[in-house]
Every structure is written in C-alpha cells, then in structure tokens.
Scaffold this motif. Structure first.
Motif, PDB file in Angstrom:
ATOM      1  N   THR A 151     -22.581 -13.303  29.548  1.00 43.90           N
ATOM      2  CA  THR A 151     -22.772 -12.973  28.134  1.00 43.90           C
ATOM      3  C   THR A 151     -23.167 -14.216  27.352  1.00 43.90           C
ATOM      4  OG1 THR A 151     -21.224 -11.132  28.218  1.00 43.90           O
ATOM      5  CG2 THR A 151     -21.613 -12.106  26.063  1.00 43.90           C
ATOM      6  N   GLU A 152     -24.388 -14.198  26.838  1.00 37.24           N
ATOM      7  CA  GLU A 152     -24.814 -15.228  25.880  1.00 37.24           C
ATOM      8  C   GLU A 152     -24.758 -14.615  24.487  1.00 37.24           C
ATOM      9  OE1 GLU A 152     -27.942 -17.909  28.529  1.00 37.24           O
ATOM     10  OE2 GLU A 152     -28.773 -16.521  27.069  1.00 37.24           O
ATOM     11  N   TRP A 153     -24.425 -15.437  23.500  1.00 38.70           N
ATOM     12  CA  TRP A 153     -24.461 -14.954  22.126  1.00 38.70           C
ATOM     13  C   TRP A 153     -24.805 -16.105  21.191  1.00 38.70           C
ATOM     14  CZ3 TRP A 153     -19.795 -16.213  24.439  1.00 38.70           C
ATOM     15  CH2 TRP A 153     -18.886 -16.986  23.719  1.00 38.70           C
ATOM     16  N   PRO A 204     -21.436 -24.145  25.437  1.00 35.11           N
ATOM     17  CA  PRO A 204     -22.514 -24.032  24.461  1.00 35.11           C
ATOM     18  C   PRO A 204     -23.826 -23.881  25.229  1.00 35.11           C
ATOM     19  CG  PRO A 204     -21.288 -26.104  24.183  1.00 35.11           C
ATOM     20  CD  PRO A 204     -20.879 -25.517  25.485  1.00 35.11           C
ATOM     21  N   GLU A 205     -24.714 -23.006  24.739  1.00 41.61           N
ATOM     22  CA  GLU A 205     -26.011 -22.808  25.409  1.00 41.61           C
ATOM     23  C   GLU A 205     -27.097 -23.618  24.700  1.00 41.61           C
ATOM     24  OE1 GLU A 205     -28.332 -21.801  27.295  1.00 41.61           O
ATOM     25  OE2 GLU A 205     -27.301 -20.907  28.994  1.00 41.61           O
ATOM     26  N   TYR A 206     -28.331 -23.321  25.035  1.00 43.75           N
ATOM     27  CA  TYR A 206     -29.443 -24.118  24.519  1.00 43.75           C
ATOM     28  C   TYR A 206     -29.784 -23.786  23.061  1.00 43.75           C
ATOM     29  CZ  TYR A 206     -33.911 -26.547  24.537  1.00 43.75           C
ATOM     30  OH  TYR A 206     -34.931 -27.403  24.250  1.00 43.75           O
ATOM     31  N   CYS A 260     -28.842 -11.703  29.106  1.00 43.37           N
ATOM     32  CA  CYS A 260     -27.574 -11.176  29.643  1.00 43.37           C
ATOM     33  C   CYS A 260     -27.825 -10.978  31.131  1.00 43.37           C
ATOM     34  CB  CYS A 260     -27.182  -9.879  28.960  1.00 43.37           C
ATOM     35  SG  CYS A 260     -25.578  -9.274  29.514  1.00 43.37           S
ATOM     36  N   HIS A 261     -27.850 -12.097  31.844  1.00 40.50           N
ATOM     37  CA  HIS A 261     -28.244 -12.080  33.257  1.00 40.50           C
ATOM     38  C   HIS A 261     -27.245 -11.277  34.079  1.00 40.50           C
ATOM     39  CE1 HIS A 261     -30.041 -16.289  32.193  1.00 40.50           C
ATOM     40  NE2 HIS A 261     -30.569 -15.307  31.499  1.00 40.50           N
ATOM     41  N   LEU A 262     -27.783 -10.598  35.069  1.00 39.53           N
ATOM     42  CA  LEU A 262     -26.934  -9.792  35.949  1.00 39.53           C
ATOM     43  C   LEU A 262     -26.859 -10.447  37.324  1.00 39.53           C
ATOM     44  CD1 LEU A 262     -25.350  -7.313  36.871  1.00 39.53           C
ATOM     45  CD2 LEU A 262     -27.517  -6.082  37.118  1.00 39.53           C
ATOM     46  N   LEU A 313     -40.257 -10.910  23.085  1.00 38.03           N
ATOM     47  CA  LEU A 313     -40.352 -12.197  22.406  1.00 38.03           C
ATOM     48  C   LEU A 313     -39.498 -13.224  23.149  1.00 38.03           C
ATOM     49  CD1 LEU A 313     -40.052 -10.902  18.733  1.00 38.03           C
ATOM     50  CD2 LEU A 313     -42.137 -11.541  19.974  1.00 38.03           C
ATOM     51  N   ARG A 314     -38.514 -12.719  23.884  1.00 36.49           N
ATOM     52  CA  ARG A 314     -37.670 -13.597  24.710  1.00 36.49           C
ATOM     53  C   ARG A 314     -38.305 -13.870  26.065  1.00 36.49           C
ATOM     54  NH1 ARG A 314     -34.415 -11.859  29.039  1.00 36.49           N
ATOM     55  NH2 ARG A 314     -33.348 -13.669  29.884  1.00 36.49           N
ATOM     56  N   LEU A 315     -38.886 -12.816  26.651  1.00 40.80           N
ATOM     57  CA  LEU A 315     -39.333 -12.878  28.055  1.00 40.80           C
ATOM     58  C   LEU A 315     -40.665 -13.637  28.154  1.00 40.80           C
ATOM     59  CD1 LEU A 315     -38.339 -11.862  30.786  1.00 40.80           C
ATOM     60  CD2 LEU A 315     -39.580  -9.737  30.396  1.00 40.80           C
ATOM     61  N   ILE A 353     -30.370 -11.738  38.317  1.00 42.68           N
ATOM     62  CA  ILE A 353     -31.575 -11.214  37.656  1.00 42.68           C
ATOM     63  C   ILE A 353     -31.590 -11.805  36.259  1.00 42.68           C
ATOM     64  CG2 ILE A 353     -32.808  -9.144  36.929  1.00 42.68           C
ATOM     65  CD1 ILE A 353     -31.362  -7.614  39.097  1.00 42.68           C
ATOM     66  N   LYS A 354     -32.611 -12.632  36.001  1.00 42.42           N
ATOM     67  CA  LYS A 354     -32.625 -13.377  34.742  1.00 42.42           C
ATOM     68  C   LYS A 354     -33.436 -12.711  33.640  1.00 42.42           C
ATOM     69  CE  LYS A 354     -32.641 -17.827  34.476  1.00 42.42           C
ATOM     70  NZ  LYS A 354     -31.345 -18.454  34.219  1.00 42.42           N
ATOM     71  N   CYS A 355     -34.311 -11.780  34.036  1.00 43.25           N
ATOM     72  CA  CYS A 355     -35.284 -11.253  33.069  1.00 43.25           C
ATOM     73  C   CYS A 355     -34.706 -10.112  32.232  1.00 43.25           C
ATOM     74  CB  CYS A 355     -36.534 -10.791  33.817  1.00 43.25           C
ATOM     75  SG  CYS A 355     -36.141  -9.712  35.208  1.00 43.25           S
TER      76      CYS A 355
HETATM   77  N1  GLU Z   1     -30.997 -18.241  27.199  1.00 46.56           N
HETATM   78  C1  GLU Z   1     -31.810 -18.038  28.371  1.00 46.56           C
HETATM   79  C2  GLU Z   1     -32.294 -16.607  28.388  1.00 46.56           C
HETATM   80  O1  GLU Z   1     -32.947 -16.196  27.499  1.00 46.56           O
HETATM   81  C3  GLU Z   1     -31.088 -18.357  29.640  1.00 46.56           C
HETATM   82  C4  GLU Z   1     -30.573 -19.746  29.830  1.00 46.56           C
HETATM   83  C5  GLU Z   1     -29.843 -19.825  31.168  1.00 46.56           C
HETATM   84  O2  GLU Z   1     -30.487 -20.047  32.191  1.00 46.56           O
HETATM   85  O3  GLU Z   1     -28.658 -19.500  31.204  1.00 46.56           O
HETATM   86  O4  GLU Z   1     -32.038 -15.866  29.267  1.00 46.56           O
END
Ligand code: GLU
Ligand code: MG
Length: 463
Positions: A151-153, A204-206, A260-262, A313-315, A353-355
């Motif tokens: 979970t990123e937020w 903390p994320e990017y 929200c990588h799986l 817009l993210r991908l 799965i990052k996408c």
């Molecule tokens: N915030 C990035 C995304 O849009 C991922 C960064 C990471 O690799 O955790 O998925």
C-alpha cells in the motif's frame, strides 16, 4: 453462507456464534459495524449496522442495490447488458472470520461481505466470491497461492479547492519525513498492529507526501480483505491527525504516481516453487508457466489492475510503475519483477506485478491473476529471457525484437483488450465481465478531452 475456504479459517466448532461476537463487541464498547465490499470502479462501498443487529445480519444479510456494479468512481451510474436500473436487491453477508475492531475509529468494527441474491444464491458480480473461486481453482490444480498488496499513499494537509499540499517536506526515503510525521506514522503502525495486521515495513516513498506499508502475505481473498482494511485504517489515522490521504494513481499531475503492487508466490505440498535448486532463477517449471501466463496477459489485465483514466498518467516509462510488458530479476522497471528473496529463506521468493494501482478492485485483481496464471500452466506458457535495466532506455527496434511491448497507454486501449480476452471473460462470467467493461467505458468517456491536471483533480480524493 460464509464458507471455510480460507487457510486461516477456524473450524465451525471453535468459532464464536454471531450472538457471542455481538456480546463481546458490545462489552468492548463497539456499537457499529462497517460492512464493506469493493465495486468494479475500485471504490469501497459500505453499509453499517448496529452491533445488536449482527446475529440477524450474519444470517440474512443486509440489503443493497445491484446498481453499484455499474457505478463509476465519481458516482455516475452507467449500465451494462445485465446490470442497471432501479430494480432488484442483494444481501450483503459479512464474513465474521474477518471481523475486526477498528483501532482508529473508536466504537467501530469492520467486516468484508460476500454478496448474494435474496434467494441465497451467489451474486454473479460478487468480486470477493470471484476471487475465492479462482483461489479454489488454483488449489484444485495443486497450487498454494499466497498474495500480498503493497500500500502506497500520499498524505496532504487540508487545502482549498481539493488541492494536494504534501504533509511533509523531507526527501524521498528520507528520515526527515519520519521525524516530521513521527506521531502519525507511529499511529499508523500501532493501529495496524492492534488490528492483527502483520506489518513488514513502513517507509517514506518517492512522491511528495508519499509513504508505503507492506504486510505479510496471506491467501488471495485474505490479502484482498487486508488491503481494504489497511487503506481504511490509514485513512482513519490520517483523519485523526487532521490530514487527508489519497491512494489515487496520481496525487500530483506530472509527478511519480502511487501504485498498489501485487506480490504473489506459488507453492505445492508446502514447498515453494520459487526455490527449485538447479532450475533457472530457482523457478519450478510450473511456476515458469504460471508467470508466463500472467506476463502474456498483462495488457488485457491492465483494465483490471489499472482501471482509472488516472492509472495511465501513472503507468509511464521510467517511473518504476512497470510500463513495459516484460519481466526481470529484481528489475523495478519491469511490469513483472521476480523477487529472489534472501538466499537461505526457504519461503523467500515471489513475483511482483508493478503495473497496478489502488484504483483496482483487489478481489478482481487477485482472481484475474490466478486465472491468467492457471491458463499459462494449461497452455504451457514460457518466459522469455529477463530484461536487465530500464526497458524504456532500449531503442524501439530493440524492444520490438524482444517483444517488449509498452502496456496500454489509455483506459480505452486496455478495455478493448480486456473485452476480447476469453480467459478473463470465462473466469468472471458474462455478467461481471460486462459490468466491468461498461464501467471502464463510462470512466474513459467521462475523462475524454480532459487535461491531465483535470483527470488528477477529478480522481484525487475518490480513492
Ligand atoms: N510509486 C511507484 C508506482 O507508481 C512505485 C515505487 C516502487 O517501486 O515501490 O508504482
Ligand atoms: Mg513503493
């Protein structure tokens, strides 16, 4: 009506009755229970009931219209060939094995629900039962599938006109952010722990005001339940700290997004299929075929895992979002990243799965990934050589030669692929598949012609 398919299920004899649960909760000062499910647009919808109603609700459920399966994220109502209009009613039946007292909402508890018709038959659009059916299929094929969502937020101070005003100023992965928001981050950790969620790490994320929590893997339905609970807990803690949180694919137009990588891993008879000694990358041939099936399907899966106009817009390449259909060993630009884990950890090793992002319905995503993986096993799918480095840095000719396609760049493109994809249609059934297509088309239409800033503003506070 709840079944016992999850691995953590306690036996019926050990489980307290709904009446006993209600008495326990009342004694603990819990007076209202939030019953949630996630719709096709990725929105967590809710009915709440007084604790005193729990026994009745556990037996016969609580009513809700089927129309929500064709809601968009902005509460516009579309229609599919099977779903739409004011008629009909469903019963929401809570899964009491997941009943959790909410740490950041005093007096509240939560449980996810399965949705049934009034005659007690499973509802064709019930995303949670879809995930369970796919998990059962995997089990029948001899696979033990474990999953976990990251979970990123992004967290903002309240700002006029729905703007995003990062709640901290420190750099990416910087300790400064933890110092700035020390009480807040600790409260997130405490609330998750109090709810029995095993946190692996928080950092903390990017992106601006961005954080991430990862949790222990679970069975597929359990993992989807958990990511819903994690999100709503982060949201509740944020509110208690006077902050506003977004899980939307993009918090600020033009900046790195929120995923929200799986993660998933495969086992058989208690042994990891990611730890095959002597096999390339430690992958058992069945795991290779499963991963190959998932990799092949990533373009069509985008309509499930990247379901919002904002998802595209993210991908984008070179943002660690996994914009290219390829896999790599610990490659954070590959849509499918093979995680090797620590060498002496027999359970280590999984695939990420990052996408995909948090606009995705986690139940649909979990189930769809299993369906595609099993299809890969059935068809003997292969994995091409892994990609090293940023696929976005290769020339177009190099990418073409190695069949490294860019994933869809619009929701419409993804939906077109999804609509034609037999595996997902068969797995979901026409009713659910059709509702999903309708919602995606409506969201694409509603964002048509909008500038990225407008798409971001329209979606920022919906997730
Ligand atoms: N915030 C990035 C995304 O849009 C991922 C960064 C990471 O690799 O955790 O998925
Ligand atoms: Mg991350």
């Amino acid at each position: 009506m709840a079944d016992d398919s999850t691995t953590e299920a306690r036996t019926a004899e050990q489980r307290p009755t709904p009446r006993q649960e209600a008495a326990r909760l009342t004694a603990e000062g819990v007076h209202v229970i939030a019953l949630t499910w996630v719709d096709n647009a990725g929105i967590t919808r809710v009915k709440t009931v007084p604790t005193a109603r729990l026994a009745a609700v556990a037996e016969r459920g609580v009513g809700m219209s089927p129309i929500f399966d064709v809601y968009t994220c902005d509460d516009y109502i579309t229609a599919s060939p099977h779903v739409g209009g004011p008629d009909g009613d469903l019963r929401l039946i809570p899964d009491l094995r997941r009943l959790t007292v909410l740490a950041a909402q005093p007096g509240w508890a939560w449980a996810p629900v399965d949705r049934y018709g009034q005659d007690g038959t499973p509802y064709a659009c019930c995303q949670r039962q879809f995930a369970r059916r796919m998990a059962e299929r995997a089990a029948e094929a001899g696979f033990e599938v474990r999953m976990g969502f990251e979970t990123e937020w992004a967290v903002s101070r309240p700002a006029p006109d729905g703007a995003f005003d990062a709640a901290c100023a420190g750099p990416a992965y910087g300790m400064t952010r933890i110092v700035e928001l020390s009480d807040y981050v600790r409260a997130v950790a405490e609330a998750l722990a109090a709810q029995g969620i095993e946190v692996h790490q928080i950092h903390p994320e990017y992106g601006a005001g961005q954080f991430e929590v990862s949790t222990a893997p679970a069975d597929p339905v359990g993992a989807a339940d958990e990511v819903v609970l994690v999100r709503e807990t982060v949201r509740a803690v944020s509110a208690r700290h006077g902050l506003r949180v977004t899980f939307a694919p993009v918090a600020l137009a033009g900046e790195v997004g929120t995923g929200c990588h799986l993660h998933f891993s495969l086992g058989r008879n208690g042994r990891s299929l990611h730890r095959e000694s002597g096999a390339p990358y430690g992958l058992d041939p069945a795991a290779v075929a499963f991963l190959g099936g998932v990799l092949d399907a990533l373009p069509a899966l985008s309509a499930v895992g990247a379901p919002s106009p904002a998802s595209y817009l993210r991908l984008r390449p070179s943002q660690w979002a996994g914009a290219y259909r390829c896999w790599g060993v610990e490659n954070r630009e590959a849509a499918l990243r093979l995680v090797r884990g620590v060498w002496d950890d027999p359970d280590g090793g999984n695939a990420e799965i990052k996408c995909v992002d948090a606009a995705a319905n986690p139940y649909l995503l979990a189930g769809s990934v299993i369906a595609e993986g099993l299809n890969g096993v059935a068809t003997g799918a292969k994995l091409p050589p892994p990609v090293v480095g940023d696929p976005g840095a290769l020339s177009e000719a190099e990418r073409r030669e190695r069949a490294i396609d860019q994933l869809p760049s619009t929701l419409t493109e993804a939906t077109d692929l999804f609509e034609r994809q037999e595996v997902l249609r068969d797995a979901m059934g026409d009713v659910l598949h059709g509702a999903l297509v309708a919602v995606r088309r409506a969201e694409a239409e509603r964002s048509a012609g909008r500038a990225p800033e407008e798409v971001v503003a329209a979606t920022r506070w919906r997730y």
